[in-house]
Design an enzyme around this catalytic site. Structure first.
Site, PDB file in Angstrom:
ATOM      1  N   TYR A  40       0.660  -1.288   0.134  1.00 32.19           N
ATOM      2  CA  TYR A  40       0.086   0.034   0.066  1.00 32.19           C
ATOM      3  C   TYR A  40       0.791   1.298   0.076  1.00 32.19           C
ATOM      4  O   TYR A  40       0.714   2.131  -0.812  1.00 32.19           O
ATOM      5  CB  TYR A  40      -0.924   0.009   1.077  1.00 32.19           C
ATOM      6  N   GLU A  47       2.098   6.577  -6.895  1.00 30.33           N
ATOM      7  CA  GLU A  47       0.808   7.389  -7.383  1.00 30.33           C
ATOM      8  C   GLU A  47       1.155   8.842  -7.228  1.00 30.33           C
ATOM      9  O   GLU A  47       1.077   9.829  -7.993  1.00 30.33           O
ATOM     10  CB  GLU A  47      -0.485   6.861  -6.913  1.00 30.33           C
TER      11      GLU A  47
END
Length: 120
Positions: A40, A47
Site C-alpha cells: 500500500y 501514484e
C-alpha cells in the site's frame, strides 16, 4: 507503483476466486492480509510521485487538471490512513493477533462458512 498494485490484485483476486470455490490456501490467506503493509505505501508513493511529475504539464491538458491533482495529493494521506487501518483491523479479524477481540474465539466455535472450506 504498477508492480505494487499488480501483486496486490493478483493475491486478492486469487484469494477471492478460491474462496468462491470453497478452497482455502493458508499461504494465500496470509499474503492477502499481510502484503498490504509494504505494498500500500509503495503503490501510494508511486501514484503521488506520478501526479507530482505531471503537475507542470497538467494545465496544458485542462485548466483544472493541476488543481485536481493537487487536491488529490492532499487527500491521499487521510485516505491511505483510513484504508491502512481498515486492513490492519481486517488482518486481526481474519488472522488474529495482539489486537484480537476477546470474543473472537467464541465466533470461531460456531459453524462459520470459513470453517467449512477445503484446505489445500
Amino acid at each position: 507503483m504498477v508492480f505494487a498494485w499488480s501483486i496486490t490484485e493478483c493475491v486478492r483476486y486469487s484469494h477471492y476466486t478460491l474462496s468462491l470455490l470453497d478452497i482455502e490456501v493458508p499461504a494465500l490467506l496470509y499474503l492477502r492480509y499481510t502484503l498490504f503493509y509494504v505494498l500500500y505505501p509503495a503503490g501510494v508513493t508511486g501514484e503521488l510521485l506520478e501526479m507530482w511529475a505531471a503537475l507542470p504539464h497538467a494545465a496544458t491538458i485542462h485548466p483544472l487538471l493541476k488543481t485536481f491533482f493537487i487536491v488529490n495529493m492532499v487527500n491521499y494521506p487521510p485516505v491511505l490512513y483510513k484504508l491502512y487501518t481498515h486492513m490492519i483491523r481486517q488482518r486481526r479479524k481474519i488472522l488474529g493477533g495482539a489486537g484480537k477481540p476477546a470474543n473472537a474465539s467464541a465466533e470461531k466455535v460456531g459453524a462459520s462458512p470459513a470453517a467449512k472450506k477445503k484446505k489445500l
